[in-house]
Write an enzyme that holds these catalytic residues in place. Structure first.
Site, mmCIF file in Angstrom:
data_model
loop_
_atom_site.group_PDB
_atom_site.id
_atom_site.type_symbol
_atom_site.label_atom_id
_atom_site.label_comp_id
_atom_site.label_asym_id
_atom_site.label_seq_id
_atom_site.Cartn_x
_atom_site.Cartn_y
_atom_site.Cartn_z
ATOM 1 N N ASP A 287 38.292 76.717 -32.632
ATOM 2 C CA ASP A 287 37.472 76.081 -33.656
ATOM 3 C C ASP A 287 37.518 74.557 -33.558
ATOM 4 O OD1 ASP A 287 35.710 76.064 -35.751
ATOM 5 O OD2 ASP A 287 37.225 76.302 -37.315
ATOM 6 N N LYS B 187 27.396 65.294 -30.591
ATOM 7 C CA LYS B 187 27.877 66.679 -30.606
ATOM 8 C C LYS B 187 26.737 67.609 -31.006
ATOM 9 C CE LYS B 187 30.902 69.761 -33.288
ATOM 10 N NZ LYS B 187 31.861 69.839 -34.414
ATOM 11 N N ASP C 212 28.611 77.022 -35.300
ATOM 12 C CA ASP C 212 30.042 77.145 -34.989
ATOM 13 C C ASP C 212 30.644 78.297 -35.780
ATOM 14 O OD1 ASP C 212 32.644 76.791 -34.202
ATOM 15 O OD2 ASP C 212 33.000 75.061 -35.494
ATOM 16 N N LYS D 207 35.977 81.521 -38.175
ATOM 17 C CA LYS D 207 35.951 80.964 -39.529
ATOM 18 C C LYS D 207 35.734 82.085 -40.538
ATOM 19 C CE LYS D 207 33.620 76.598 -38.236
ATOM 20 N NZ LYS D 207 34.618 75.617 -38.681
ATOM 21 N N ASP E 244 26.355 71.711 -37.681
ATOM 22 C CA ASP E 244 27.371 71.238 -36.740
ATOM 23 C C ASP E 244 26.760 70.558 -35.521
ATOM 24 O OD1 ASP E 244 30.089 70.868 -36.557
ATOM 25 O OD2 ASP E 244 30.438 72.614 -35.299
ATOM 26 N N GLU F 176 36.184 72.942 -31.061
ATOM 27 C CA GLU F 176 35.329 72.979 -29.866
ATOM 28 C C GLU F 176 34.505 71.713 -29.685
ATOM 29 O OE1 GLU F 176 32.503 72.971 -32.768
ATOM 30 O OE2 GLU F 176 34.345 74.137 -32.802
ATOM 31 N N ARG G 162 35.250 68.493 -29.882
ATOM 32 C CA ARG G 162 35.881 67.494 -29.011
ATOM 33 C C ARG G 162 35.894 67.953 -27.562
ATOM 34 N NH1 ARG G 162 41.287 67.958 -32.437
ATOM 35 N NH2 ARG G 162 39.638 68.381 -33.946
#
Length: 460
Positions: free
Chosen positions: A306, A224, A229, A236, A247, A308, A310
């Protein structure tokens, strides 16, 4: 380089360093040395060290739990003892390799933005027969992951990840191709494009595809690469963004593991896939309620922007399976639920193959590189249902089993029969501990390298 703290050369000025434990204490000390040790209250307790005076320059002691050396046995000593050169005394080469790794990693410092760089350190001379080169390659891999995670997003966006992958490919004789921006739509990676399109010019989403090795089993690593993010339109709070430079920790892990595989010349056909994006906010950002097409043909309703990670992973996993790998591994800083369940130290680990899991479990113990198995609990799969699409990207379980349902989401995009393991890692040390300074860290890459060789019956 952190490996500058290790050497195979002996030096007459090197201070002997002996591992002790409370059961063996005291051993082989002069009356003066014993008196000094008692004065400073050293008793061989694990994680403590002392430098004793002596006519020949002295003797260093460090405590080891139960007398068993592991990776972190000398990590405290590497920062507590005075700067200088030390030589291991009475340690077998195999144990020396273990403790040398922790010694070097303990002295890691992310100094890219410091005007004054740290100087010097503590050098450990290893006994004859120690595989210093192998230790150095492990250190380099871990430090690569740490550096990537620690670097702020301004200097570690999607294009920067591409640069790192291309540099690795060039260093080890591999190849690296990248699909960028609108070309993602032409090449049928619609979700990667949707998640990353709002980041704007110079930060375009991309799929990085590194390949190395011409023979052996096919091993594909997927990481990933969400370089920052914001949460997207499901924004967030400020506190939730403070660590979001990490992230892309999954991408950092697969690049670090790739470095280890390539530098060790592991006999595999390696492929590394990184969907690299920023989940940003703009007028063209994807929205809650949007229905996204995926490479696999499964339509996905966006229940939350949020979630995102996956989403971008599902297109990459689909591509990975098109090549029928013998082993598929993904790393991702995927869910806060994994941290609630297991804390920062234990990666939540999901495996669809019992033989594979047995190899991982064995390797994690042997390498002092822990993981914790979590269940791919099939009944929870139904919580990913959607009224308007084939599935949702979030569960309707009200927050229960968040890490499990995220893994089940990913499993939908893994072809049946493909040995697969998903590691939901934190990639960060919130409070410093011996060998692991506060900041970015690599979790389970050493274990996965060992497990991979075991599972695929590779030599070396």
């Amino acid at each position: 380089m952190t490996t500058a703290f290790l050497t195979a050369k002996t030096s007459p000025d090197a201070i002997p360093l002996r591992l002790v434990c409370t059961d063996d204490w005291p051993v082989g000390l002069t009356k003066g040395q014993l008196a000094w040790a008692e004065k400073v209250e050293f008793s061989g307790e694990a994680g403590t060290s002392v430098l004793l005076p002596g006519e020949d320059g002295g003797l260093a002691l460090t405590g080891v739990a139960d007398g068993n050396a592991d990776v972190w046995s000398l990590a405290s000593a590497a920062t507590l003892l005075p700067k200088g050169t030390y030589r291991l005394d009475g340690v077998e080469p195999e144990d020396a390799a273990k403790v040398a790794l922790g010694w070097a990693l303990a002295q890691y410092k992310f100094d890219r933005y410091l005007s004054e760089k740290p100087e010097g350190g503590r050098i450990l001379a290893l006994p004859a027969g120690t595989d210093l080169e192998a230790v150095e390659k492990q250190v380099d891999a871990v430090c690569l992951a740490r550096d990537l995670v620690n670097t702020p997003t301004e200097d570690m966006g999607p294009a920067h990840l591409q640069d790192v992958a291309e540099a690795l490919a060039e260093e080890f004789g591999g190849t690296c191709a990248t699909i960028v921006g609108e070309d993602l739509l032409d090449e049928n990676f619609p979700v990667i494009h949707a998640v990353g399109r709002a980041a704007g010019e110079g930060r375009e989403p991309r799929l990085i595809d590194l390949n190395w090795g011409e023979s052996g089993p096919k091993v594909t690593l997927v990481g990933k690469g969400v370089c920052f993010d914001t949460g997207g339109l499901d924004l967030k709070p400020a506190a939730g963004m403070l660590l979001m430079k990490k992230d892309m920790g999954g991408a950092a892990h697969v690049l670090a593991l790739a470095r280890l595989i390539m530098s060790m010349e592991t006999k595999v056909q390696l492929r590394v896939l990184i969907p690299a994006v920023e989940n940003a906010v703009d007028g063209n950002a994807f929205r809650p309620g949007d229905v996204l097409a995926t490479r696999k043909g499964i339509s996905v309703e966006v229940g939350n922007t949020d979630a995102e990670g996956r989403l971008v992973l599902c297109d990459a996993l689909t591509l990975a399976c098109e090549d029928t790998p013998d082993l598929l591994v993904d790393f991702a800083t995927l869910t806060g639920a994994a941290r609630v369940a297991l804390g920062p130290d234990l990666p939540a680990t999901y495996a669809n193959d019992e033989t594979l899991w047995a190899a991982i479990d064995k390797a994690a113990t042997a390498e002092t590189d822990p993981v914790w198995r979590m269940p791919l609990w099939a009944p929870y799969d139904e919580t990913l249902k959607s009224d308007v699409a084939d599935m949702s990207n979030i569960s309707d379980s009200g927050g229960f089993a968040g890490s499990i349902t995220a893994a089940l989401y990913l499993q939908r995009f893994v072809e049946e029969g493909t040995p697969w393991v998903h590691l939901d890692v934190f990639a960060w040390v919130p409070k410093p501990k011996p060998g692991r300074p506060k900041g970015g860290d690599a979790q389970a890459i050493r274990a996965m390298h060992t497990a991979m060789k075991d599972f695929l019956s590779l030599d070396g």
